[in-house]
Each structure stands twice: as C-alpha cells, then as structure tokens.
Write a protein that holds these residues in place. Structure first.
Motif, PDB file in Angstrom:
ATOM      1  N   PRO A   1       0.804  -1.223   0.000  1.00 16.16           N
ATOM      2  CA  PRO A   1       0.000   0.000   0.000  1.00 16.16           C
ATOM      3  C   PRO A   1       0.835   1.272   0.000  1.00 16.16           C
ATOM      4  O   PRO A   1       0.320   2.336   0.301  1.00 16.16           O
ATOM      5  N   LEU A   2       2.127   1.162  -0.337  1.00 16.66           N
ATOM      6  CA  LEU A   2       2.997   2.347  -0.315  1.00 16.66           C
ATOM      7  C   LEU A   2       2.639   3.339  -1.409  1.00 16.66           C
ATOM      8  O   LEU A   2       2.453   4.527  -1.147  1.00 16.66           O
ATOM      9  N   SER A   3       2.573   2.850  -2.650  1.00 10.75           N
ATOM     10  CA  SER A   3       2.313   3.741  -3.785  1.00 10.75           C
ATOM     11  C   SER A   3       1.868   2.908  -4.981  1.00 10.75           C
ATOM     12  O   SER A   3       2.559   1.970  -5.383  1.00 10.75           O
ATOM     13  N   PHE A   4       0.723   3.277  -5.554  1.00 12.70           N
ATOM     14  CA  PHE A   4       0.181   2.536  -6.703  1.00 12.70           C
ATOM     15  C   PHE A   4      -0.937   3.353  -7.332  1.00 12.70           C
ATOM     16  O   PHE A   4      -1.340   4.384  -6.795  1.00 12.70           O
ATOM     17  N   GLU A   5      -1.421   2.897  -8.472  1.00 16.08           N
ATOM     18  CA  GLU A   5      -2.555   3.543  -9.126  1.00 16.08           C
ATOM     19  C   GLU A   5      -3.814   2.747  -8.834  1.00 16.08           C
ATOM     20  O   GLU A   5      -3.815   1.518  -8.959  1.00 16.08           O
ATOM     21  N   ASN A   6      -4.891   3.441  -8.458  1.00 19.70           N
ATOM     22  CA  ASN A   6      -6.148   2.740  -8.206  1.00 19.70           C
ATOM     23  C   ASN A   6      -6.906   2.533  -9.516  1.00 19.70           C
ATOM     24  O   ASN A   6      -6.395   2.831 -10.605  1.00 19.70           O
ATOM     25  N   ASP A   7      -8.131   2.020  -9.421  1.00 19.00           N
ATOM     26  CA  ASP A   7      -8.922   1.708 -10.612  1.00 19.00           C
ATOM     27  C   ASP A   7      -9.251   2.941 -11.442  1.00 19.00           C
ATOM     28  O   ASP A   7      -9.566   2.836 -12.629  1.00 19.00           O
ATOM     29  N   LYS A   8      -9.178   4.112 -10.818  1.00 14.04           N
ATOM     30  CA  LYS A   8      -9.476   5.359 -11.528  1.00 14.04           C
ATOM     31  C   LYS A   8      -8.225   5.990 -12.136  1.00 14.04           C
ATOM     32  O   LYS A   8      -8.293   7.072 -12.709  1.00 14.04           O
ATOM     33  N   GLY A   9      -7.082   5.298 -11.980  1.00  9.15           N
ATOM     34  CA  GLY A   9      -5.832   5.854 -12.510  1.00  9.15           C
ATOM     35  C   GLY A   9      -5.222   6.912 -11.629  1.00  9.15           C
ATOM     36  O   GLY A   9      -4.321   7.648 -12.054  1.00  9.15           O
ATOM     37  N   GLU A  10      -5.689   7.014 -10.372  1.00 11.69           N
ATOM     38  CA  GLU A  10      -5.181   8.009  -9.440  1.00 11.69           C
ATOM     39  C   GLU A  10      -3.989   7.451  -8.665  1.00 11.69           C
ATOM     40  O   GLU A  10      -3.959   6.260  -8.333  1.00 11.69           O
ATOM     41  N   LYS A  11      -3.025   8.321  -8.376  1.00 17.03           N
ATOM     42  CA  LYS A  11      -1.877   7.911  -7.565  1.00 17.03           C
ATOM     43  C   LYS A  11      -2.307   7.895  -6.099  1.00 17.03           C
ATOM     44  O   LYS A  11      -2.722   8.916  -5.561  1.00 17.03           O
ATOM     45  N   VAL A  12      -2.207   6.747  -5.470  1.00 16.05           N
ATOM     46  CA  VAL A  12      -2.637   6.617  -4.079  1.00 16.05           C
ATOM     47  C   VAL A  12      -1.617   5.782  -3.308  1.00 16.05           C
ATOM     48  O   VAL A  12      -0.721   5.175  -3.884  1.00 16.05           O
ATOM     49  N   GLY A  13      -1.777   5.756  -1.984  1.00 17.65           N
ATOM     50  CA  GLY A  13      -0.904   4.949  -1.147  1.00 17.65           C
ATOM     51  C   GLY A  13      -0.357   5.737   0.029  1.00 17.65           C
ATOM     52  O   GLY A  13      -0.491   6.967   0.099  1.00 17.65           O
ATOM     53  N   TYR A  14       0.259   5.031   0.947  1.00 18.62           N
ATOM     54  CA  TYR A  14       0.787   5.662   2.162  1.00 18.62           C
ATOM     55  C   TYR A  14       1.813   6.741   1.833  1.00 18.62           C
ATOM     56  O   TYR A  14       1.705   7.881   2.284  1.00 18.62           O
ATOM     57  N   GLU A  15       2.844   6.396   1.047  1.00 15.95           N
ATOM     58  CA  GLU A  15       3.891   7.384   0.755  1.00 15.95           C
ATOM     59  C   GLU A  15       3.376   8.518  -0.131  1.00 15.95           C
ATOM     60  O   GLU A  15       3.880   9.645  -0.045  1.00 15.95           O
TER      61      GLU A  15
ATOM     62  N   ASP B   1       0.392   9.847   0.136  1.00 11.90           N
ATOM     63  CA  ASP B   1      -0.261  10.760   1.078  1.00 11.90           C
ATOM     64  C   ASP B   1       0.747  11.502   1.955  1.00 11.90           C
ATOM     65  O   ASP B   1       0.552  12.681   2.280  1.00 11.90           O
ATOM     66  N   VAL B   2       1.822  10.816   2.331  1.00 10.95           N
ATOM     67  CA  VAL B   2       2.859  11.483   3.135  1.00 10.95           C
ATOM     68  C   VAL B   2       3.505  12.614   2.330  1.00 10.95           C
ATOM     69  O   VAL B   2       3.695  13.721   2.834  1.00 10.95           O
ATOM     70  N   LEU B   3       3.808  12.343   1.055  1.00 15.36           N
ATOM     71  CA  LEU B   3       4.417  13.374   0.215  1.00 15.36           C
ATOM     72  C   LEU B   3       3.479  14.563   0.022  1.00 15.36           C
ATOM     73  O   LEU B   3       3.923  15.717  -0.012  1.00 15.36           O
ATOM     74  N   LYS B   4       2.185  14.307  -0.115  1.00 13.62           N
ATOM     75  CA  LYS B   4       1.221  15.397  -0.240  1.00 13.62           C
ATOM     76  C   LYS B   4       1.252  16.277   1.014  1.00 13.62           C
ATOM     77  O   LYS B   4       1.232  17.507   0.931  1.00 13.62           O
ATOM     78  N   ALA B   5       1.292  15.629   2.173  1.00 20.08           N
ATOM     79  CA  ALA B   5       1.312  16.374   3.437  1.00 20.08           C
ATOM     80  C   ALA B   5       2.615  17.161   3.586  1.00 20.08           C
ATOM     81  O   ALA B   5       2.613  18.296   4.079  1.00 20.08           O
ATOM     82  N   VAL B   6       3.730  16.567   3.166  1.00 20.53           N
ATOM     83  CA  VAL B   6       5.025  17.266   3.209  1.00 20.53           C
ATOM     84  C   VAL B   6       4.993  18.476   2.285  1.00 20.53           C
ATOM     85  O   VAL B   6       5.431  19.577   2.646  1.00 20.53           O
TER      86      VAL B   6
END
Length: 287
Positions: free
Chosen positions: A60-74, A76-81
């Motif tokens: 769950p670190l970093s991957f594309e979901n079914d909608k082609g969106e970049k998601v995952g723990y890292e 979200d961390v990068l977004k917050a940073v």
C-alpha cells in the motif's frame, strides 16, 4: 493672492499624496510580512516545481487505483510534506523500483521513496533526512488458530514459507541461526511466489509461518481473500523508512526533514499508518 492660494493648495495636495504613498507601502510591507510569517512564499519568491518518484504497483505504499489516481501511504505522506513546504511543488511520478534510484542518480528526480531503510551505502550516495517517513515492521504471520508461535525462537522445528534468496528476510533468519547455533531455523528459498500466495499458504496450513514486512499489503490481501492469518506481536524487528534526495538538494532535504518531524508530532503519520496498514506503526519506532 490667487497665485499664493493656488500654491498652498498644490503643496497640500502633494503632501497628501506622499502620505498616501507611504501608507500604501507600509500596508504592502505588513501584508508581505504577515504572509511570510504564515508560511506562505512572498510575492518575490518563486515556487519551484521538482520531480519526485515513488514505486509503482507497491501496495500500500504507492500505486494507481482503478481510476488511474496515484494513491498509497507514501503518496499521502508526500502530499502532506508538500503542503508544509510552500516554496516547492512536487510533481509525483510512479515508476519501477529500479528506475527510482537511477533517476535520482542521473538528476531526473530530486527525491525518491519506496520504503527505504537508512544504510551506510545510501547515506554515502544520497541525502537522507534525519526523520522517518514511516515504519516497517518485520512480522511473523501464522494461522489464526495457532497460538504456539510468539517469536523467532518458536520457529525452530516449524515449516516456514520459502524466502527470497539473499533477501532481507533470508538474511534476518540466517543471522538468527548464526547467533543461535543450538537453535536452528530451517530456511528454504524460492522465487516468483506472490505475496498473496505466501499468506494463503499459511491460511491453508501448508506452512506454519511466514516472516515478512508489514508494508506489503497484508490487511488488504487478508480482506480480499478472506484469509485466516494474523500477525504475531510484538514485531520481530522495527525499521524506520526514509526518503532519499540527490546530494545537491541540501535546502529541500532540510525542509523535508522539518516537515516530517512536524507530521510525526501532530499525529498525521500515525493517522496515515492506520489508514493504510490498519494500525499505528509509528508508535513502535524510537530514535
């Protein structure tokens, strides 16, 4: 008289204009100062867009979901940073694991992730902020009906799911055997076994136990496949994970470090861990 009166009016008008200009300059200066103190870049400062890379398909670190969106723990961390560093804008790309380090070394990326551990080799090649972006727990996974295994000592005489040759888990188990010559864990190796199949083999009782990091999608796999597997507490090993930056990114590295410290202190990292791993792994890590 008319000439003197006109001169007096003109002088008054000019004086009023000067005062108005001073007031405007003071107001603009105050606004700029307030914006800077609020953490916003000043009008003169320019936001710098930089390319950063995370691993693709690394749930769950970093991957594309079914909608082609970049998601995952890292992700979200990068977004917050990024939100805490107003003078930088992160353009996040998801690439193969080998491409992250190659891109960092060639200057394509200024920062990479991927659940990276801090090692002497990495510290020599890259800038590693002295603040974790997450925590990787090395766990023993067993069938939910099994209460006999509590630690590595209990794996002696047990049938373990094969480990990747010369991988981190293989090295961990090998080190245990060297330290315990009278208690030997039977280590077998195998390649090409998916993470899901490893967990399934424990759920089906083909193997007694599996040793793996927690950040490989256990919670999601267990739910999707309806597996009867649990993690043994406490973890076998606790590792902090870090971002790595190019050697010339001293300014950004310092700001990323401060942002990560803030996110840990305000509980954001713990919340993201609970979201993606089902528990607060941050609490296990001590400096």
């Amino acid at each position: 008289m008319k000439t003197k009166l006109f001169g007096s009016v003109l002088a008054a008008a000019l004086f009023a204009g000067v005062l108005s200009g001073c007031a405007s300059n003071q107001s603009a200066g105050a606004n700029a100062s307030a914006a800077q103190s609020a953490g916003e870049p000043s009008a003169a400062a320019q936001v710098k867009t930089v390319n950063v890379a995370l691993e693709s398909g690394s749930k769950p670190l970093s991957f594309e979901n079914d909608k082609g969106e970049k998601v995952g723990y890292e992700v979200d961390v990068l977004k917050a940073v990024d939100e805490l560093i107003p003078d930088y804008n992160f353009n996040v790309e998801l690439v193969e694991s080998d491409a992250t380090q190659i891109g960092l070394e060639t200057g394509k990326y200024v920062l990479i992730g991927g659940g990276l551990y801090k090692t002497p080799e990495r510290e020599q090649k890259y800038l590693i902020p002295n603040a974790i972006n997450g925590v990787s727990l090395i766990n023993i996974y067993v069938n939910e009906d099994d209460n006999s295994i509590k630690s590595l000592d209990d794996l002696v005489g047990k049938k373990l799911v094969p480990s990747t040759p010369n991988g981190g888990i293989f090295n961990l188990l090998t080190a245990y055997n060297k330290e315990h010559p009278d208690k030997q864990i039977t280590i077998t190796t195998g390649e090409g076994i998916s993470v899901a199949d490893r967990f399934k083999s424990v759920s089906d009782k083909q193997y007694d136990a599996l040793v793996l990091p927690n950040n490989l999608g256990f919670t999601e796999i267990k739910k999707e496949l309806g597996l009867k597997v649990k993690a043994v507490n406490p973890p076998v090993k606790i590792n902090g994970t870090y971002f790595a930056l190019a050697k010339d990114q001293t300014d950004l590295s310092a700001k990323v470090e401060q942002a990560l410290k803030t996110l840990r202190e305000n509980g954001t990292l713990s919340k993201l861990s609970e979201t993606w791993y089902g528990e607060d792994t941050i609490k296990y890590f001590t400096e």
